[in-house]
Enzyme design. Sequence first.
Site, short mmCIF file in Angstrom:
data_model
loop_
_atom_site.label_atom_id
_atom_site.label_comp_id
_atom_site.label_asym_id
_atom_site.label_seq_id
_atom_site.Cartn_x
_atom_site.Cartn_y
_atom_site.Cartn_z
CG PHE A 110 -1.59 1.15 1.66
CD1 PHE A 110 -2.33 1.93 0.77
CD2 PHE A 110 -1.53 1.56 3.00
CE1 PHE A 110 -2.98 3.08 1.20
CE2 PHE A 110 -2.19 2.70 3.43
CZ PHE A 110 -2.90 3.47 2.54
CB THR B 225 4.37 2.20 12.97
OG1 THR B 225 3.15 2.46 13.61
CG2 THR B 225 5.10 1.14 13.80
CG ASP B 226 1.48 6.19 15.31
OD1 ASP B 226 1.31 5.01 14.99
OD2 ASP B 226 0.55 7.04 15.29
CD GLU B 227 0.12 0.25 15.57
OE1 GLU B 227 0.27 -0.83 16.17
OE2 GLU B 227 -0.76 0.42 14.71
CE1 TYR C 236 3.65 -3.44 11.77
CE2 TYR C 236 2.50 -1.98 13.29
CZ TYR C 236 3.21 -2.17 12.12
OH TYR C 236 3.48 -1.11 11.29
CE LYS D 299 7.74 -1.02 11.01
NZ LYS D 299 8.22 -1.19 9.61
CG ASN E 191 -11.16 3.01 15.88
OD1 ASN E 191 -10.36 3.72 15.26
ND2 ASN E 191 -10.77 2.04 16.69
CG ASP F 265 -11.27 -3.71 22.54
OD1 ASP F 265 -10.91 -3.44 21.38
OD2 ASP F 265 -11.19 -2.91 23.49
NE ARG F 266 -6.18 -4.76 16.62
CZ ARG F 266 -5.86 -3.83 15.71
NH1 ARG F 266 -5.26 -2.71 16.08
NH2 ARG F 266 -6.15 -4.00 14.44
P1 NAD Z 1 1.49 -3.61 3.33
O1 NAD Z 1 1.20 -4.81 4.17
O2 NAD Z 1 0.43 -3.05 2.47
O3 NAD Z 1 2.74 -3.92 2.38
C1 NAD Z 1 3.88 -4.59 2.81
C2 NAD Z 1 4.70 -5.02 1.60
O4 NAD Z 1 5.88 -5.71 2.09
C3 NAD Z 1 3.97 -5.98 0.67
O5 NAD Z 1 4.17 -5.60 -0.68
C4 NAD Z 1 4.62 -7.32 0.96
O6 NAD Z 1 4.60 -8.21 -0.15
C5 NAD Z 1 6.03 -6.91 1.33
N1 NAD Z 1 6.70 -7.91 2.19
C6 NAD Z 1 6.22 -8.45 3.35
N2 NAD Z 1 7.08 -9.35 3.82
C7 NAD Z 1 8.13 -9.39 2.95
C8 NAD Z 1 9.35 -10.12 2.90
N3 NAD Z 1 9.66 -11.02 3.84
N4 NAD Z 1 10.21 -9.89 1.88
C9 NAD Z 1 9.91 -8.97 0.92
N5 NAD Z 1 8.76 -8.26 0.90
C10 NAD Z 1 7.89 -8.47 1.91
O7 NAD Z 1 2.05 -2.53 4.36
P2 NAD Z 1 1.91 -0.94 4.36
O8 NAD Z 1 0.70 -0.57 5.11
O9 NAD Z 1 2.13 -0.44 2.99
O10 NAD Z 1 3.17 -0.55 5.27
C11 NAD Z 1 4.46 -0.33 4.70
C12 NAD Z 1 5.44 0.03 5.80
O11 NAD Z 1 5.01 1.21 6.46
C13 NAD Z 1 5.58 -1.04 6.88
O12 NAD Z 1 6.93 -1.10 7.26
C14 NAD Z 1 4.73 -0.52 8.03
O13 NAD Z 1 5.22 -0.98 9.27
C15 NAD Z 1 4.93 0.98 7.87
N6 NAD Z 1 3.82 1.81 8.39
C16 NAD Z 1 2.53 1.54 8.01
C17 NAD Z 1 1.50 2.37 8.45
C18 NAD Z 1 0.07 2.13 8.04
O14 NAD Z 1 -0.82 2.82 8.53
N7 NAD Z 1 -0.22 1.20 7.15
C19 NAD Z 1 1.80 3.45 9.29
C20 NAD Z 1 3.12 3.69 9.65
C21 NAD Z 1 4.14 2.87 9.17
O1 TDX Z 2 -12.31 -4.42 11.67
C1 TDX Z 2 -11.75 -3.59 12.39
N1 TDX Z 2 -12.45 -2.97 13.38
C2 TDX Z 2 -11.90 -2.06 14.22
O2 TDX Z 2 -12.57 -1.52 15.11
C3 TDX Z 2 -10.35 -3.25 12.23
C4 TDX Z 2 -9.52 -3.91 11.16
C5 TDX Z 2 -9.81 -2.32 13.07
N2 TDX Z 2 -10.54 -1.75 14.06
C6 TDX Z 2 -9.91 -0.74 14.93
C7 TDX Z 2 -8.60 -1.13 15.56
C8 TDX Z 2 -7.83 0.18 15.62
O3 TDX Z 2 -8.17 0.89 16.79
O4 TDX Z 2 -9.60 0.38 14.08
C9 TDX Z 2 -8.35 0.96 14.41
C10 TDX Z 2 -7.42 0.89 13.20
O5 TDX Z 2 -7.11 -0.48 13.00
P1 TDX Z 2 -6.11 -0.95 11.84
O6 TDX Z 2 -6.60 -0.43 10.55
O7 TDX Z 2 -5.91 -2.42 11.99
O8 TDX Z 2 -4.80 -0.12 12.20
P2 TDX Z 2 -3.89 -0.07 13.51
O9 TDX Z 2 -4.03 -1.28 14.31
O10 TDX Z 2 -4.14 1.24 14.19
O11 TDX Z 2 -2.43 -0.08 12.83
C11 TDX Z 2 -2.18 0.67 11.62
O12 TDX Z 2 -1.53 1.88 11.88
C12 TDX Z 2 -0.18 1.83 12.20
C13 TDX Z 2 -1.41 -0.15 10.59
O13 TDX Z 2 -2.06 -1.38 10.38
C14 TDX Z 2 0.01 -0.34 11.00
O14 TDX Z 2 0.74 -1.00 9.98
C15 TDX Z 2 0.62 0.99 11.25
O15 TDX Z 2 1.92 0.83 11.70
#
Ligand code: NAD
Ligand code: TDX
Length: 343
Positions: free
Chosen positions: A11, A133-135, A158, A162, A257, A289-290
Amino acid sequence: MTLFITGAAGFIGSSFLRVAKAHGIYGKIVIIDSLTYAGRKENFIDYVNDRDVIFENVDIRNYESLRSVFQKYEPSSVVHLAAESHVDNSISGPRVFIETNVIGTFNLLECSRELYSSRKVDVDKFKFVHVSTDEVFGELGETGKFSETTAYDPSSPYSASKASSDHLVRAWHRTFGLPCIVTNCSNNYGPRQFPEKLIPRMILNALADKALPVYGKGQNVRDWIYVDDHSEGIWLALTKGKAGDTYCLGGNSERKNIEVVTAICEILDRKKPRRNNQSYKELITFVEDRLGHDFRYAIDDQLAQEELGYKRRFSTFEEGLESTINWYLENSGWVESISKGAK
Ligand code: NAD
Ligand code: TDX
């Protein structure tokens, strides 16, 4: 100059690929991705016939394969996004999170260090940007924000994986002098997000007339950032950031949420009314809840604004959300191939 982008089939990585191409500094971009369930060739389809964008199907857990692509292309810089990224998956199956996020990052650092110390790359230009990530900071109460000086306190497998990778990156900078930068960003949303995450899951479930599962009471707060804003922030960190520094990037858009899910329902009610003319809100279902669910995240990104000139594109989250919903409505082909599990 050659740029390595790991995770560019995902993504954020595919958004960053588009941003990097648009800036046009790198003659060649090499995508390193093993196409897990979350990595899709569709996400970089615009570049499959571009001779300057090369796809290498490499698993970052495999040191020897990774090393051979580093030796082959000798990248001028590396932007590392590949990861297992979904918190719920890390609770049901943490092992791959340790393998990819910790060992995978270690492998990338070692390959980068070998190249950098042999001076096969321009040592004045080389950067290793680690996208995190901020997590890693844990959870906030009702007030306060995370910044570059917040202590680490991860809650989930997770975020712990990170956090481990962030520590490795900083150690490779401090001990070996590898020019590394860490970015810590809040929750992203936008086109091409895998429908396991809150926003795409709710949009696609609503369109399929399925329940909208809200964890707990829906009171947890996230700070939402549009994905391309994050990618521009990563680009600024790569091109203007100082080696050894950390930059927090956020969306300045804190929402509960339940507010996010309600907003999605209201936009869909307007754009694509349900067949029975009831509101999509009728589909909202509160579920268990998670485990270890962090209450609130919020980012103070003043440093990135001042030092890098970081800016956000949409003036409100609701505008960005509407644009995202439009994308999902207009790209049913992408949605279909994702649901069929096609690669
Ligand atoms: P995503 O899950 O959409 O994409 C991850 C990508 O990494 C995929 O294309 C997958 O094929 C590849 N990948 C996974 N394991 C692999 C491996 N072993 N070798 C090679 N490729 C591999 O994730 P995203 O949401 O695009 O997140 C990208 C980065 O940003 C991550 O490092 C995540 O921790 C960080 N991040 C995400 C968010 C968020 O809200 N999604 C926020 C802050 C930081
Ligand atoms: O079905 C759902 N229902 C729900 O209530 C899902 C999937 C999530 N949730 C809640 C959990 C969280 O409080 O919504 C919030 C957002 O959940 P996610 O989309 O799973 O994100 P989060 O757990 O906050 O983590 C995301 O942000 C930081 C990304 O997945 C991470 O990759 C990133 O680092």
